[in-house]
Design a protein around this motif. Structure first.
Motif, PDB file in Angstrom:
ATOM      1  N   ALA A   1     -52.792 -62.943   3.033  1.00  0.00           N
ATOM      2  CA  ALA A   1     -52.193 -64.119   2.369  1.00  0.00           C
ATOM      3  C   ALA A   1     -53.009 -65.363   2.698  1.00  0.00           C
ATOM      4  O   ALA A   1     -53.247 -66.212   1.832  1.00  0.00           O
ATOM      5  CB  ALA A   1     -50.745 -64.284   2.813  1.00  0.00           C
ATOM      6  N   ARG A   2     -53.467 -65.453   3.941  1.00  0.00           N
ATOM      7  CA  ARG A   2     -54.299 -66.613   4.328  1.00  0.00           C
ATOM      8  C   ARG A   2     -55.652 -66.554   3.611  1.00  0.00           C
ATOM      9  O   ARG A   2     -56.103 -67.533   3.034  1.00  0.00           O
ATOM     10  CB  ARG A   2     -54.512 -66.620   5.846  1.00  0.00           C
ATOM     11  CG  ARG A   2     -53.426 -67.379   6.603  1.00  0.00           C
ATOM     12  CD  ARG A   2     -53.904 -67.756   7.995  1.00  0.00           C
ATOM     13  NE  ARG A   2     -54.438 -66.630   8.741  1.00  0.00           N
ATOM     14  CZ  ARG A   2     -53.697 -65.798   9.489  1.00  0.00           C
ATOM     15  NH1 ARG A   2     -52.392 -65.992   9.592  1.00  0.00           N
ATOM     16  NH2 ARG A   2     -54.240 -64.796  10.134  1.00  0.00           N
TER      17      ARG A   2
ATOM     18  N   LEU B   1     -47.250 -56.673   9.154  1.00  0.00           N
ATOM     19  CA  LEU B   1     -47.148 -58.131   9.179  1.00  0.00           C
ATOM     20  C   LEU B   1     -48.496 -58.787   9.407  1.00  0.00           C
ATOM     21  O   LEU B   1     -48.842 -59.772   8.762  1.00  0.00           O
ATOM     22  CB  LEU B   1     -46.128 -58.580  10.225  1.00  0.00           C
ATOM     23  CG  LEU B   1     -44.679 -58.255   9.848  1.00  0.00           C
ATOM     24  CD1 LEU B   1     -43.715 -58.768  10.891  1.00  0.00           C
ATOM     25  CD2 LEU B   1     -44.314 -58.814   8.468  1.00  0.00           C
ATOM     26  N   ARG B   2     -49.299 -58.209  10.311  1.00  0.00           N
ATOM     27  CA  ARG B   2     -50.624 -58.772  10.564  1.00  0.00           C
ATOM     28  C   ARG B   2     -51.482 -58.694   9.304  1.00  0.00           C
ATOM     29  O   ARG B   2     -52.189 -59.637   8.948  1.00  0.00           O
ATOM     30  CB  ARG B   2     -51.306 -58.010  11.692  1.00  0.00           C
ATOM     31  CG  ARG B   2     -50.981 -58.618  13.053  1.00  0.00           C
ATOM     32  CD  ARG B   2     -51.782 -58.050  14.198  1.00  0.00           C
ATOM     33  NE  ARG B   2     -52.076 -56.638  14.123  1.00  0.00           N
ATOM     34  CZ  ARG B   2     -53.290 -56.115  14.141  1.00  0.00           C
ATOM     35  NH1 ARG B   2     -54.339 -56.900  14.236  1.00  0.00           N
ATOM     36  NH2 ARG B   2     -53.479 -54.815  14.074  1.00  0.00           N
TER      37      ARG B   2
ATOM     38  N   ASN C   1     -50.176 -61.230   6.634  1.00  0.00           N
ATOM     39  CA  ASN C   1     -50.526 -62.597   7.033  1.00  0.00           C
ATOM     40  C   ASN C   1     -52.002 -62.879   6.816  1.00  0.00           C
ATOM     41  O   ASN C   1     -52.367 -63.927   6.275  1.00  0.00           O
ATOM     42  CB  ASN C   1     -50.184 -62.822   8.510  1.00  0.00           C
ATOM     43  CG  ASN C   1     -48.734 -63.229   8.652  1.00  0.00           C
ATOM     44  OD1 ASN C   1     -48.364 -64.333   8.272  1.00  0.00           O
ATOM     45  ND2 ASN C   1     -47.922 -62.340   9.157  1.00  0.00           N
ATOM     46  N   SER C   2     -52.860 -61.937   7.237  1.00  0.00           N
ATOM     47  CA  SER C   2     -54.285 -62.233   7.141  1.00  0.00           C
ATOM     48  C   SER C   2     -54.736 -62.255   5.671  1.00  0.00           C
ATOM     49  O   SER C   2     -55.533 -63.110   5.275  1.00  0.00           O
ATOM     50  CB  SER C   2     -55.112 -61.242   7.958  1.00  0.00           C
ATOM     51  OG  SER C   2     -54.890 -59.949   7.486  1.00  0.00           O
TER      52      SER C   2
ATOM     53  N   TYR D   1     -43.230 -62.467   3.955  1.00  0.00           N
ATOM     54  CA  TYR D   1     -44.147 -63.561   4.293  1.00  0.00           C
ATOM     55  C   TYR D   1     -43.480 -64.879   3.883  1.00  0.00           C
ATOM     56  O   TYR D   1     -43.413 -65.214   2.701  1.00  0.00           O
ATOM     57  CB  TYR D   1     -45.473 -63.356   3.543  1.00  0.00           C
ATOM     58  CG  TYR D   1     -46.519 -64.403   3.817  1.00  0.00           C
ATOM     59  CD1 TYR D   1     -47.037 -64.586   5.100  1.00  0.00           C
ATOM     60  CD2 TYR D   1     -47.007 -65.202   2.784  1.00  0.00           C
ATOM     61  CE1 TYR D   1     -48.009 -65.555   5.338  1.00  0.00           C
ATOM     62  CE2 TYR D   1     -47.982 -66.159   3.022  1.00  0.00           C
ATOM     63  CZ  TYR D   1     -48.474 -66.332   4.306  1.00  0.00           C
ATOM     64  OH  TYR D   1     -49.432 -67.282   4.548  1.00  0.00           O
TER      65      TYR D   1
ATOM     66  N   LYS E   1     -44.222 -67.914   4.151  1.00  0.00           N
ATOM     67  CA  LYS E   1     -44.983 -69.036   3.576  1.00  0.00           C
ATOM     68  C   LYS E   1     -45.439 -68.756   2.140  1.00  0.00           C
ATOM     69  O   LYS E   1     -46.229 -69.508   1.592  1.00  0.00           O
ATOM     70  CB  LYS E   1     -46.207 -69.309   4.446  1.00  0.00           C
ATOM     71  CG  LYS E   1     -45.845 -69.904   5.801  1.00  0.00           C
ATOM     72  CD  LYS E   1     -47.121 -70.277   6.532  1.00  0.00           C
ATOM     73  CE  LYS E   1     -46.944 -70.168   8.027  1.00  0.00           C
ATOM     74  NZ  LYS E   1     -48.164 -69.745   8.711  1.00  0.00           N
TER      75      LYS E   1
ATOM     76  N   ASN F   1     -59.292 -58.990  11.893  1.00  0.00           N
ATOM     77  CA  ASN F   1     -57.993 -58.798  12.545  1.00  0.00           C
ATOM     78  C   ASN F   1     -57.811 -57.392  13.101  1.00  0.00           C
ATOM     79  O   ASN F   1     -56.704 -57.007  13.475  1.00  0.00           O
ATOM     80  CB  ASN F   1     -56.869 -59.119  11.562  1.00  0.00           C
ATOM     81  CG  ASN F   1     -56.840 -60.598  11.228  1.00  0.00           C
ATOM     82  OD1 ASN F   1     -56.309 -61.384  11.984  1.00  0.00           O
ATOM     83  ND2 ASN F   1     -57.474 -60.974  10.116  1.00  0.00           N
TER      84      ASN F   1
END
Ligand code: ADP
Ligand code: ASP
Ligand code: MG
Length: 400
Positions: A395-396, A388-389, A392-393, A185, A187, A364
């Motif tokens: 982490a957000r 990855l999805r 990402n979700s 990730y 970011k 998601n």
């Protein structure tokens, strides 16, 4: 005189040029008037290559010989680094695990350090030598060469720092510890500090940046640990005892790949039947992670558990034995799973973490197979294709 243990991992000593650069950085600390012990790993992918060679000879190589073989990687790098330091005009001496008196016990390739006699090492430090110690290895009671498990050089470094009562600087190919592996990730945020507890949990749940036992030793012996980029020019992350950790519910996220989930259906519900399954798994040295069981339905239950994909061969053997003695029992093996874990000491006092995770997954459309929790972590097994999805979700959702 102030002492320090510096540790350089495989990538950081991957070429002769890199070894020369490490020598210069070590000397920089020496010039600041410190006594320096350097722990190094094998160059680049040397350990992987050695293991591959052994596997070309046998599927299950003799573990004593395996230790004799894979310990050679570190022996190369300590000698080369010592030569490089001497070439710059400073005194240096290399010591293998045996020469550094690092005593270990346990099964070959998975030993633990029991004791380090630092007398010899301190004698060299007093004579102004930079002492370059081979990571990842030691010697057992029978005088056999042993190794500490993959990534074990971190443990050697922290154990030496504990004995020498000094801090430990881990130099690697990332500039610190991030909320999430920055290669997964991009970011992810770099952490200035992290507590031993949280780092231990992150490591044991898959964050390969530091070996779990190294962090555990750091905590037990109160060793300040810093993780930084191998140039030493960028401020890294400090692992130490922290107060007021409770503010943030989730500190980080770890990903562990190579997970198998096994589901055994149609087990006639009797505690002895469940116990028998786990007994045979244990007899075959299979380490089980997550476990779940359905409520009995018409007297039958299903049991699911996860384990490391490396155990696939043995697991199938166990399942064949188990189902042979039990009518109707069927099993399925889910491959290519990963485990994603959220870690944070603050979870102990905060509600709603699980609710937020479920929400992120449902928004998601991410299916998960298993869930487990500890006091400071929540882990989910899911398909690798969703990795990855999911990262990402989450982490957000948790601002990681
Ligand atoms: P070394 O060879 O120096 O021991 P490792 O490969 O064992 O290095 O560890 C460094 C790697 O750890 C990084 O390249 C990074 O991809 C990975 N990593 C996993 N989780 C994290 C994290 N939370 N923060 C930083 N790096 C991480
Ligand atoms: N060389 C060993 C390994 O690759 C030990 C280490 O790098 O820490 O696992
Ligand atoms: Mg490592």
């Amino acid at each position: 005189m102030e002492r320090v243990v510096m540790k350089y991992g495989g990538t950081s000593v991957g070429t002769i040029e890199k070894i020369k650069a490490v020598a210069r950085r070590v000397i920089k600390q020496k010039k600041q008037g410190k006594n320096v012990v350097v722990v190094v790993s094998a160059m680049g992918k040397t350990t992987d290559k050695l293991i591959k060679m052994a596997k070309q000879i046998s599927n299950v190589p003799n573990s004593r010989e395996m230790d004799v073989l894979i310990s050679t990687g570190e022996q190369q790098s300590i000698a080369l680094l010592s030569m490089a330091i001497e070439e710059e005009g400073y005194k240096a001496i290399s010591l293998t695990g045996f020469q550094a008196d690092i005593k270990t016990k346990g099964a070959h390739t998975k030993n633990v350090i029991t004791e380090i006699n630092t007398q010899k090492l301190e004698k060299y430090l007093d004579q102004d030598y930079v002492v370059v110690v081979a990571g990842f290895q030691g010697i057992n009671e029978s005088g056999e060469i042993t190794t500490l498990g993959r990534g074990g050089s971190d443990t050697t470094a922290v154990a030496l720092a504990a004995m020498l009562k000094c801090s430990c600087e881990i130099y690697t190919d990332v500039d610190g510890i991030y909320t999430v592996d920055p290669r997964v990730y991009q970011k992810a945020k770099k952490l200035e500090t992290i507590s031993y507890e949280e780092m231990m949990e992150m490591s044991s749940l898959g964050a390969g940046v530091l070996e779990t036992r190294a962090v555990q030793l750091g905590k037990n012996y109160n060793v300040p640990i810093m993780v930084a980029f191998n140039t030493g020019e960028i401020a890294g992350t400090y692992i130490r005892e922290l107060d007021n950790m409770e503010e943030k519910g989730v500190t980080g996220l770890s990903v562990c790949e190579g997970i198998l989930m096994i589901t055994v259906d149609n087990i006639y519900y009797k505690p002895q039947n469940i116990s028998r399954l786990f007994e045979i798994l244990a007899e075959n040295h299979i380490n089980i992670d997550m476990i779940s069981q359905t409520a009995p339905k018409k007297g039958m239950v299903s049991v699911s558990f996860t384990c490391n994909a490396d155990d696939r061969f043995n697991v199938e053997k166990v399942l064949t034995t188990y189902s042979a003695n039990m009518n109707d029992v069927e099993y399925t093996i889910d491959e290519d799973l990963i485990k994603i874990s959220l870690v944070g000491v603050g979870m102990m006092n905060q509600s709603g973490v699980a609710a937020n995770i479920f929400k992120a997954f449902s928004e998601n459309n991410i299916e998960f197979k298993q869930v487990t929790t500890s006091e400071i972590s929540v882990s989910y097994a899911l398909n690798k294709s969703d990795m990855l999805r999911a990262v990402n979700s989450l982490a957000r959702a948790f601002n990681l």
